[in-house]
Design an enzyme around this catalytic site. Structure first.
Site, PDB file in Angstrom:
ATOM      1  N   GLU A 142       0.816  -1.206   0.000  1.00 32.94           N
ATOM      2  CA  GLU A 142       0.000   0.000   0.000  1.00 32.94           C
ATOM      3  C   GLU A 142       0.862   1.273   0.000  1.00 32.94           C
ATOM      4  OE1 GLU A 142      -3.027  -0.090  -0.576  1.00 32.94           O
ATOM      5  OE2 GLU A 142      -3.850   1.844   0.013  1.00 32.94           O
ATOM      6  N   ASP A 143       1.967   1.231   0.699  1.00 31.02           N
ATOM      7  CA  ASP A 143       2.714   2.480   0.918  1.00 31.02           C
ATOM      8  C   ASP A 143       4.014   2.627   0.130  1.00 31.02           C
ATOM      9  OD1 ASP A 143       0.729   3.077   2.672  1.00 31.02           O
ATOM     10  OD2 ASP A 143       1.879   2.668   4.481  1.00 31.02           O
TER      11      ASP A 143
END
Ligand code: MN
Length: 722
Positions: free
Chosen positions: A76-77
């Site tokens: 996600e990051d």
């Protein structure tokens, strides 16, 4: 920051078989992936996944879970992809990380408390694997521990979410420590005044009785040793939130709460639990009504212990929990203990003393399932890898763009979703975006999908949608809306028929007269009456009569008895040659017949001659009776005389389809004398129209048919052959 080797050592300390290489690679990969990213506190981002992994080592979880914890934020990051994780760490870890990524994307905003239960279900459903939930809870715990660095508004939201969703989830999983800590931090953020009051009071009590506690601990330990019990005694302080909750629930003041301090006694066997209890009760006076035996009757989440409260030294009320090491592990770690408890010599013995409570709540069924799996003798590793959370498998949970959670049965489509939000949204639905992308309305929804319904007020739900919906609500609403739409189409057609009739006499339709005439014909409202005309159930001329309008009916349009005698009786006469003078002539209404096409007459003695086009199937009936066949040819017709012609049109079922057909026919100067609509096929997406037209001749008929054929919604058109 914890060093790489420290983390690995922690894992190998409780699991000597742990895959050190995997842990090392996950550590390095996550550290590099997060690179120079910083957290809100300003520290390196990688510290977060590392702390999450550390929390999970306290729960003694397996190497795959620890690796997933290290990697839980990379997809996600950072630039990392699921595919890369799969290639580097294998399918199992990739699945775990994937589950965590999905949960993160949900951004569980608790708009309403009523949603909390569904959100918890959603979490469980999305996780699929109990280890995903364990990592998620550890992730939340670390975020709560570092909450002060987050801006105040976001802080409140996260705390509320924790209180509503994650703390109860931890409780249901039997992870009491995690639950306590989550609640305590959330409480501090959400209700700082109450927290400060309780905490202050707790600290003072602690100060005042600090010496006494140590004294009791020593006395207890001595008594147990004296009686040959190998016990481990530790003082225990309750968390501010659990005290506050008790005050609220029981309406007690802080001073009335007796069990702020307690002791935990851990002994090697169940027999020794009862022996230790005897020692305690012989040494100090027991408070009546406070003894509870959760060993013979465990709590629903498998919690087992003996509880008692005694009046100890200095007249202090002291609460005591007595349990074995196994019971302690389960009390502290819950599912995590079930999942990886390797020291249980006989899992059946550890787990099966638990009787299933009669009224077992659904909420615990899945936990029960986990416990059963373990007690069936699978090894902990197999247990972890093969246990998929099977609860809520018959449901999907989706979001509206505003974050409202909608629970639907599995297999539901955006159509079900739209109707679940509101009937008016379903009725006006024309398309959808799922997670921001345009998708067909037949798409099967998945957990966590955000569904944005595209609407148009001009829309009428097609009847075919009924086949795409799985919920009763959507199906019945579609049926209702379709019925209403069909009725509206017929009413439009009825109005058109009336208009044309009136126009012939140079009059126009007055709404007031129409309104007044409607009850006379036994209809409740104008639309009903017009629909009846459109459907052919009510003759337009009868309506005109009821309206007090005299209309001269011309030629072939004179009313006929429909089914019994399908014949057109002409006042002006059918202009043909070949029939004896004075013979009644009528055109067959099964097909119609128009000047320009070859015709034949069939004589029925006593009745007259019925005129058929040469292609009419009805003629086959008379093959054996050549004497009845009469050769006919068309004669010149009167100027505006019209002739019947029946056609069959297949049209796509869409809004205003019928009106388009009527309009096309009208524009070409044709009249619709009769129209019937038949739904076609299971999908109900097409209609067959059976139309009896009135036209001048074959050329005119061909023009009308060509005009209809040119309409995109017309899929087929042909002359009826009877
Ligand atoms: Mn995280």
């Amino acid at each position: 920051m914890m060093r790489q080797y420290e983390l690995v050592e922690r894992v190998t300390s409780y699991d000597p078989d742990a895959n050190e290489d995997l842990l090392n690679r996950a550590y390095v990969y996550a550290m590099r992936a997060h690179g120079h990213q910083k957290r809100a506190s300003g520290e390196a981002y990688f510290n977060h996944p590392l702390e999450v992994a550390a929390i999970l080592t306290e729960l003694k979880l397996d190497d795959a879970t620890i690796a997933a914890a290290l990697l839980h934020d990379v997809v996600e990051d950072t630039a990392a992809t699921r595919q890369e994780i799969e290639e580097k760490f294998g399918h199992e870890i990739a699945e775990l990380v994937d589950g965590l990524t999905k949960i993160k994307r949900l951004d569980l905003v608790t708009k309403e408390a009523t949603q909390a239960e569904n959100l918890r279900k959603l979490l469980v459903a999305i996780s699929k694997d109990v280890r995903v939930l364990l990592v998620k809870l550890a992730d939340r715990l670390h975020n709560m521990r570092t909450l002060e660095h987050v801006p105040p508004e976001k802080r409140l939201r996260i705390a509320q979410e924790t209180m509503d969703i994650y703390a109860p989830l931890a409780g249901r999983m039997g992870m009491q420590n995690v639950r306590d800590e989550l609640e305590d931090i959330a409480f501090k953020v959400l209700n700082p005044d109450a927290y400060a009051t309780v905490k202050k009071r707790l600290d003072r009590l602690h100060e005042e009785s600090g010496g006494a506690l140590l004294e009791i601990e020593k006395a207890l330990q001595a008594k147990f040793t004296e009686n040959g019990i190998d016990a481990e005694v530790s003082g225990r302080e309750k968390k501010a939130y659990s005290i506050w909750r008790k005050m609220e629930r029981k309406h007690l003041s802080l001073g009335q709460l007796s069990d702020i301090f307690g002791f935990r006694v851990i002994v090697p066997s169940i027999e020794q639990c009862y022996l230790a209890l005897g020692v305690v009760h012989r040494t100090w006076r027991a408070v009546p009504g406070r003894f509870k035996d959760y060993i013979s009757t465990p709590k629903q989440n498998d919690y087992r212990s003996l509880h008692t409260t005694v009046i100890g030294p200095h007249h202090m009320r002291v609460e005591m929990q007595i349990r074995t090491r196994d019971m302690h592990e389960i009390a502290e770690r819950g599912v995590a203990a079930h999942a990886l408890y390797k020291d249980v010599t006989d899992p059946r013995k550890a787990m099966n003393g638990a009787r299933v409570p009669a009224a077992e709540s659904n909420a615990y069924r899945w936990l029960r399932h986990l416990v059963e799996m373990l007690s069936e003798g699978e090894s902990p590793k197999e247990f972890l890898e093969h246990t998929k959370l099977e609860l809520f498998h018959d449901q999907v949970f989706c979001f509206t763009p505003k974050g409202q959670l909608i629970a639907l049965p599995k297999g539901a489509t955006p159509i079900d979703f739209a109707y679940a939000v509101h009937t008016s949204i379903g009725d006006s639905c024309v398309g959808c975006r799922i997670n921001g992308r345009h998708k067909p309305l037949a798409t099967e929804l998945e957990n966590g999908d955000e569904v944005d319904i595209i609407r148009s007020e001009a829309q009428v739900p097609p009847a075919a949608w009924e086949g795409l919906a799985v919920t009763g609500k959507a199906r019945s609403a579609i049926r209702r809306a379709t019925r209403a739409a069909v009725r509206r189409q017929y009413a439009g057609l009825g109005r058109e028929i009336l208009d044309r009739l009136l126009a012939k006499s140079g009059k126009s339709l007055s709404e007031n007269t129409l309104q007044a005439a409607t009850p006379k014909l036994g209809h409740r409202n104008v639309e009903d009456a017009l629909a009846a005309i459109g459907r052919g159930e009510l003759a337009a001329s009868d309506m005109l009569k009821a309206m007090g309008i005299e209309v001269k009916e011309a030629g072939a349009r004179k009313k006929r008895s429909a089914a019994a005698r399908p014949k057109s009786e002409s006042e002006e006469g059918v202009p043909v040659r070949g029939a004896a003078r004075g013979t009644a002539l009528a055109i067959s209404l099964e097909t119609g017949a128009v000047p320009g096409e070859r015709i034949v007459g069939i004589l029925t003695p006593g009745q007259g001659i019925t005129v058929y086009p040469i292609f009419a199937k009805a003629l086959e009936k008379f093959d054996a009776e050549p004497e009845r066949w009469i050769d006919l040819t068309w004669d010149a017709a009167a100027e505006d005389q019209r002739f019947p012609a029946r056609i069959k049109v297949t049209i796509h079922n869409e809004v205003g389809a019928l009106a388009q057909v009527a309009q096309t026919i009208g524009e070409s100067g044709g009249n619709i004398d009769e129209l019937q609509m038949v739904t076609r096929g299971v999908a109900r997406d097409f209609f067959d129209l059976d139309i009896l037209l009135e036209v001048h001749d074959l050329k005119h008929l061909n023009e009308i048919m060509a005009g209809l054929r040119a309409r995109p919604l017309v899929s087929a058109i042909e002359r009826a052959t009877g």
